[in-house]
Structures are given as structure tokens and as C-alpha cells.
Scaffold this motif. Structure first.
Motif, PDB file in Angstrom:
ATOM      1  N   MET A   4       0.851  -1.195   0.000  1.00  0.00           N
ATOM      2  CA  MET A   4       0.000   0.000   0.000  1.00  0.00           C
ATOM      3  C   MET A   4       0.887   1.246   0.000  1.00  0.00           C
ATOM      4  SD  MET A   4      -3.048  -1.018   2.652  1.00  0.00           S
ATOM      5  CE  MET A   4      -1.894  -1.584   3.899  1.00  0.00           C
ATOM      6  N   THR A   5       0.467   2.269  -0.726  1.00  0.00           N
ATOM      7  CA  THR A   5       1.130   3.568  -0.726  1.00  0.00           C
ATOM      8  C   THR A   5       0.066   4.641  -0.537  1.00  0.00           C
ATOM      9  OG1 THR A   5       0.941   3.859  -3.123  1.00  0.00           O
ATOM     10  CG2 THR A   5       2.885   2.675  -2.312  1.00  0.00           C
ATOM     11  N   LYS A   6       0.492   5.867  -0.670  1.00  0.00           N
ATOM     12  CA  LYS A   6      -0.460   6.971  -0.498  1.00  0.00           C
ATOM     13  C   LYS A   6      -1.552   6.933  -1.550  1.00  0.00           C
ATOM     14  CE  LYS A   6      -0.610  11.985   0.054  1.00  0.00           C
ATOM     15  NZ  LYS A   6       0.182  13.248   0.061  1.00  0.00           N
ATOM     16  N   ARG A   7      -1.185   6.573  -2.775  1.00  0.00           N
ATOM     17  CA  ARG A   7      -2.168   6.529  -3.853  1.00  0.00           C
ATOM     18  C   ARG A   7      -2.838   5.160  -3.988  1.00  0.00           C
ATOM     19  NH1 ARG A   7      -0.560   9.858  -9.298  1.00  0.00           N
ATOM     20  NH2 ARG A   7      -0.540  11.933  -8.367  1.00  0.00           N
ATOM     21  N   ASP A  39      -6.441   7.638  -5.297  1.00  0.00           N
ATOM     22  CA  ASP A  39      -6.494   8.724  -6.277  1.00  0.00           C
ATOM     23  C   ASP A  39      -6.476   8.118  -7.672  1.00  0.00           C
ATOM     24  OD1 ASP A  39      -6.406  10.706  -4.267  1.00  0.00           O
ATOM     25  OD2 ASP A  39      -4.211  10.520  -4.167  1.00  0.00           O
ATOM     26  N   ILE A  40      -6.811   8.933  -8.650  1.00  0.00           N
ATOM     27  CA  ILE A  40      -6.741   8.478 -10.035  1.00  0.00           C
ATOM     28  C   ILE A  40      -5.297   8.111 -10.354  1.00  0.00           C
ATOM     29  CG2 ILE A  40      -7.045   9.153 -12.433  1.00  0.00           C
ATOM     30  CD1 ILE A  40      -9.311  10.969 -11.556  1.00  0.00           C
ATOM     31  N   GLY A  96     -12.768   4.012  -5.502  1.00  0.00           N
ATOM     32  CA  GLY A  96     -14.095   3.453  -5.305  1.00  0.00           C
ATOM     33  C   GLY A  96     -14.342   2.168  -6.063  1.00  0.00           C
ATOM     34  N   ASN A  97     -13.425   1.744  -6.904  1.00  0.00           N
ATOM     35  CA  ASN A  97     -13.574   0.516  -7.668  1.00  0.00           C
ATOM     36  C   ASN A  97     -12.487  -0.486  -7.254  1.00  0.00           C
ATOM     37  OD1 ASN A  97     -15.748   1.545  -9.212  1.00  0.00           O
ATOM     38  ND2 ASN A  97     -14.325   2.562 -10.608  1.00  0.00           N
ATOM     39  N   LYS A  98     -12.819  -1.769  -7.438  1.00  0.00           N
ATOM     40  CA  LYS A  98     -11.830  -2.826  -7.195  1.00  0.00           C
ATOM     41  C   LYS A  98     -11.507  -3.477  -8.535  1.00  0.00           C
ATOM     42  CE  LYS A  98     -12.059  -5.313  -3.489  1.00  0.00           C
ATOM     43  NZ  LYS A  98     -12.460  -6.313  -2.449  1.00  0.00           N
TER      44      LYS A  98
END
Length: 401
Positions: A4-7, A39-40, A96-98
Motif C-alpha cells: 500500500m502507498t499513499k495513492r 487517487d486516479i 471506489g472501484n476494485k
């Protein structure tokens, strides 16, 4: 392993069958890479690697010994299904998507892999690694290990053949000869699996002045090779012991058992890591080195398919014991006369400690005089038996048994 990272909120590998404990050669390793972002994020490419490698790493003096062997190398670029991609092949992931990237590859055929292993100075590891390549961002990676267990059948002719040997040793005391000890042992086969019992037939003889103790143990031998050097690590796994043998006496094991504990199968096909097993039968001699006989063992994954050797051995022993018991019950001579029978024939002696067993935490050795008990007195009654016609009225008093 979850990255995991910030984005990136979630980045992990999930196998299709999470309950599968191990894979074999020819099996398919399949699963998906699950991604969620905060984020995108533009993903340039998603690569999947299947890696299997044997590694040895240890220090020898000031030199570091390292060596590796690759057993699995697989690489594939995977894509999102039903998701639009740019002309360069990149995709945009939105919060919001997986997102799930599916993958799958087959392991090499039998003979090209080695079972997973984790040892003191080396290991054999297999894992799947995912690499997420992003524009103007560091490559993000995660990996998930899986175990490989190559089938090893103990029902081959070599492993079904018996193993045995004989050892003897002269014992000295202050450079003066003190007799010798000897052992002769065999096992019915060399291939076993976890949980099976090994039947040991052995004979031990002691002509020295000391009290010796026969024992047996399953030992593992781990051999690591790197940069032309070899390092060996041995480990005792389980053991059994027999009765103490005093000077001038011998003892025998007829089907004494030792159970194979929960251990990894033998590793015999790797050039830099080798895991071998042996049944060590030995005699502990106080004040001297052990007399040791090693018989080779191969621990497999496919169990013995023949008749139970334990049942055969037990039935053979029961038959022998039955015959012995019959011979003991049938008297070879007349019952004892009254003048030869004493009322109190038991010899009770206190327990006398002989010595301590220096090869373990067992209790001290004790000797107890055997108890001798004659059978009960035969029933006795008086009967009159007529003699021949020349002796009328005469009778003899005869005991009846």
C-alpha cells in the motif's frame, strides 16, 4: 503480502484455491491481482512473475559462500478484462472501484522441480510476484509464496529392499584391552513416510567389563554446497532405547519399533542442497565413544502400499511366543518329589543402582534379582491297587498326580 502507498489503497495476490497446501509438478498456479486506489492512477503495465529458486548462504571464515539455482522462471503481462486501454496499453484506475488482473501458469513437469525447503543455511522457495508500473512513479511490487512438494514414491524396488550391517569395537581401559562390543542390525526396507513405524531386528553383544545401552535414533543430515565448500548440519529427530546389557551378556531386538515423526521428505535432486535421513543404531559405552551403525532411510510422500509389515512381524512373534509357551507348559520330566520342594523359594533382594546413563536424562540403572517360584504342589491321595494274583490282599500306596 499486501503493498500500500499513499495513492494505492490495496495491492495483493490471491490464489484461486487458498486452501491448497502445496503444488506438484504440472499443476497450474492461478489467481488474481487485486488493486484499489485512493487517487486516479495511470498504470502503464502489470507484470506477473513466477519464481522458484534454491539458495545457499553461509560464512566460512572471512569468506561468504553464496550460490543459487533457478527452478522456475515465468513472466507475463496481464490486462484488465472489459476495461478500456489507451493506445500505449496503459489504463486509468479510479477510486471506489476494485480491479482484478487474472493470471495462471503451469509448473514444469516432474524431474524439473525440487520440493520447498527452509533450512539453517539455505532454502528452496517458490512465489508469485506482481509488478505495477506507473508513469513517472516507482514500480510497486507485491509477492505471495506457495509450497511445492514433489511426489516421492517409497514403493520402488530400491526403497523396498532391506538394509543392514554389522559393527564391532574393541574397548580399552588405560590402554589395556577390555573386551569388545558388537551389534548386527537390519530393517526390512529403506523407504518410509511420516507416521509409519520402522521395525528393527538387531543383536547386541557385550564382552567388556562395562554396562552398555543399545539405542536407535532417526537423524537428518542437511548438506549445503556453495563456492566449492560444503557445510553439513545433522539433527536427531526421535529415539528409542533398549535394556542395559551387563558384561558377558547379549540382547536382541525382534521388531522393535520407532515411528517416523512429522518431517519434510528427502531432497535428493538438488545440486546445492541435500536432505538425507538415516536410522542410527548404536551402543552407549560409558567412558568410550559409541559404537554406531547407520542404515539409510528415504522419507517419501507416497506411502507403502504392501501388507502391514508390523502386522506380519507381530503375528510371527505371536506364533513364536505361542510355540515357546507350549514347550514351557509340557514337562520334560516327572513332577518334583516332596523332599525336593521347599515352602518358601522366593529370593527378594533390594534394588541396587549400577550406574548412571550418561547419554540422556533417563533414570539410573537398577538391577533386581529374579524371582523363582516353583509350581504348586501336586494333589496327593491314597488308592489301593491290586497286584497280580500271587499277592492277594497286598496293596501299594501310590501318589496320584
Amino acid at each position: 503480502m499486501v503493498a500500500m502507498t499513499k495513492r494505492v489503497k490495496l495491492f495483493q495476490i490471491v490464489f484461486n484455491d487458498p486452501s491448497k497446501t502445496f503444488y506438484c509438478s504440472g499443476d497450474k498456479v492461478a489467481g488474481k491481482i487485486v488493486v484499489e486506489v485512493n487517487d486516479i492512477t495511470r498504470v502503464s503495465a502489470m507484470r506477473v512473475l513466477g519464481i522458484g529458486c534454491a539458495k545457499v548462504n553461509y560464512a566460512k571464515g572471512k569468506q561468504r559462500c553464496r550460490q543459487e539455482i533457478d527452478y522456475l522462471k515465468y513472466e507475463e503481462v496481464v490486462h484488465l478484462d472489459d476495461h478500456p486501454a489507451d493506445t500505449d496499453g496503459s489504463v486509468i484506475l479510479r477510486p471506489g472501484n476494485k480491479y482484478e488482473y487474472t493470471f495462471g501458469f503451469e509448473l514444469p513437469q516432474q524431474g524439473q522441480l525440487v520440493s520447498s525447503y527452509e533450512g539453517k543455511f539455505g532454502s528452496v522457495q517458490y512465489y508469485v510476484k506482481a509488478l505495477m508500473e506507473r508513469a513517472s512513479q516507482p514500480v510497486l511490487e507485491c509477492k505471495k509464496t506457495f509450497d511445492v512438494e514433489e511426489p516421492l514414491d517409497v514403493n520402488t524396488p530400491d526403497l523396498l529392499s532391506p538394509a543392514g550391517g554389522m559393527k564391532e569395537k574393541k574397548v580399552t581401559c588405560m590402554f589395556i584391552p577390555d573386551g569388545q562390543v558388537s551389534l548386527n542390525a537390519k530393517i526390512e526396507r529403506q523407504g518410509f513416510c511420516e507416521g509409519e513405524e520402522i521395525l528393527i531386528d538387531a543383536k547386541f553383544e557385550n564382552t567388556c567389563s562395562r554396562i552398555v545401552v543399545p539405542k536407535a535414533a532417526i537423524v537428518a543430515k542437511h548438506t549445503y554446497q556453495a563456492n566449492g565448500h560444503t557445510k553439513v548440519f545433522t539433527q536427531k529427530l526421535s529415539s528409542v532405547r533398549g535394556n542395559h546389557i551387563i558384561s558377558g551378556m547379549c540382547d536382541a531386538w525382534l521388531g522393535k519399533t520407532i515411528r517416523v515423526p512429522k518431517i519434510k521428505p528427502s531432497i535428493l535432486g538438488c545440486r546445492i542442497i541435500r536432505v538425507e535421513y538415516a536410522l542410527m543404531i548404536y551402543m552407549h559405552i560409558p567412558g568410550s565413544e559409541k559404537l554406531v551403525l547407520e542404515l539409510p532411510l528415504v522419507i517419501g510422500t507416497v506411502p507403502y502400499s504392501g501388507l502391514s509389515s508390523r502386522s506380519n512381524s507381530m503375528s510371527s512373534q505371536e506364533s513364536t511366543a505361542s510355540n515357546s509357551w507350549v514347550s514351557l507348559r509340557m514337562p520334560s520330566s516327572c513332577p518334583p518329589s516332596y523332599c525336593d520342594v521347599t515352602r518358601d523359594t522366593r529370593l527378594d533382594q533390594p534394588l541396587t543402582p549400577l550406574l548412571d546413563d550418561y547419554d540422556g536424562g533417563d533414570s539410573p540403572i537398577f538391577m533386581n534379582s529374579p524371582q523363582f517360584t516353583f509350581p504348586p504342589l501336586p494333589p496327593y491321595s491314597e488308592v489301593e491297587e491290586e497286584c497280580n494274583g500271587n499277592s492277594h490282599g497286598n496293596a501299594h500306596m501310590l501318589p496320584v498326580y
